[in-house]
Design an enzyme around this catalytic site. Structure first.
Site, PDB file in Angstrom:
ATOM      1  N   CYS A  90      20.183 -47.631 -50.902  1.00  0.00           N
ATOM      2  CA  CYS A  90      21.413 -47.505 -51.684  1.00  0.00           C
ATOM      3  C   CYS A  90      22.506 -46.740 -50.957  1.00  0.00           C
ATOM      4  CB  CYS A  90      21.116 -46.838 -53.030  1.00  0.00           C
ATOM      5  SG  CYS A  90      20.555 -45.143 -52.875  1.00  0.00           S
ATOM      6  N   ASP A  94      22.683 -43.445 -50.436  1.00  0.00           N
ATOM      7  CA  ASP A  94      22.859 -42.051 -50.847  1.00  0.00           C
ATOM      8  C   ASP A  94      22.295 -41.115 -49.775  1.00  0.00           C
ATOM      9  OD1 ASP A  94      23.875 -42.914 -53.276  1.00  0.00           O
ATOM     10  OD2 ASP A  94      21.997 -42.658 -54.353  1.00  0.00           O
ATOM     11  N   CYS A 128      26.321 -42.013 -55.400  1.00  0.00           N
ATOM     12  CA  CYS A 128      26.802 -42.335 -56.741  1.00  0.00           C
ATOM     13  C   CYS A 128      26.813 -41.092 -57.631  1.00  0.00           C
ATOM     14  CB  CYS A 128      25.921 -43.414 -57.357  1.00  0.00           C
ATOM     15  SG  CYS A 128      24.223 -42.874 -57.656  1.00  0.00           S
ATOM     16  N   CYS A 165      17.666 -41.371 -57.446  1.00  0.00           N
ATOM     17  CA  CYS A 165      18.548 -40.231 -57.195  1.00  0.00           C
ATOM     18  C   CYS A 165      17.824 -38.914 -57.448  1.00  0.00           C
ATOM     19  CB  CYS A 165      19.791 -40.325 -58.078  1.00  0.00           C
ATOM     20  SG  CYS A 165      20.817 -41.773 -57.721  1.00  0.00           S
TER      21      CYS A 165
END
Length: 127
Positions: A36, A38, A61, A104
């Site tokens: 993603c 991150d 994000c 996350c």
């Protein structure tokens, strides 16, 4: 996708953003999720075996930023062992992360463990 109020609050008003000047009281962890994009950099300041402060910089994000912000708040006042016992499920539950954003909270768990391991490595602390 609707975010919880806590995610929005930590995203819009992130706590503990920044970095420490490097010295022997600092442990740094940098982790990323290639799927993603991150990336989290988390630093802890340790005095007498207690985490007295924490800072982060996260590229990602809202859920990644919120997870970083929350974990820096949680670890203050903890021992190194207590900090490494934090589970991503605790972060995900506290923030009410949707299943698609659980990664996350995993990054935040990995970042705190990496920071503690870095501190321990610098001080030859095995545990």
């Amino acid at each position: 996708m609707a975010y919880s109020e806590k995610v929005v609050d930590h995203y819009e008003n992130p706590r503990n953003v920044g970095k420490f000047e490097l010295d022997d009281t600092i442990g740094t962890g940098m982790v990323g999720a290639p799927a993603c994009g991150d990336v989290m950099k988390l630093q802890i300041k340790v005095e007498d075996g207690i985490i007295t402060d924490a800072r982060f910089k996260t590229y990602g994000c809202g859920s990644a930023i919120a997870s970083s912000s929350l974990v820096t708040e949680m670890v203050k006042g903890m021992t190194l062992d207590q900090a490494t016992a934090i589970k991503n499920s605790e972060l995900a539950e506290e923030l009410a992360l949707p299943p698609v954003k659980i990664h996350c909270s995993i990054l935040a768990e990995d970042a705190i463990k990496a920071a503690v391991n870095d501190y321990r490595r610098k001080h030859d602390i095995t545990n």
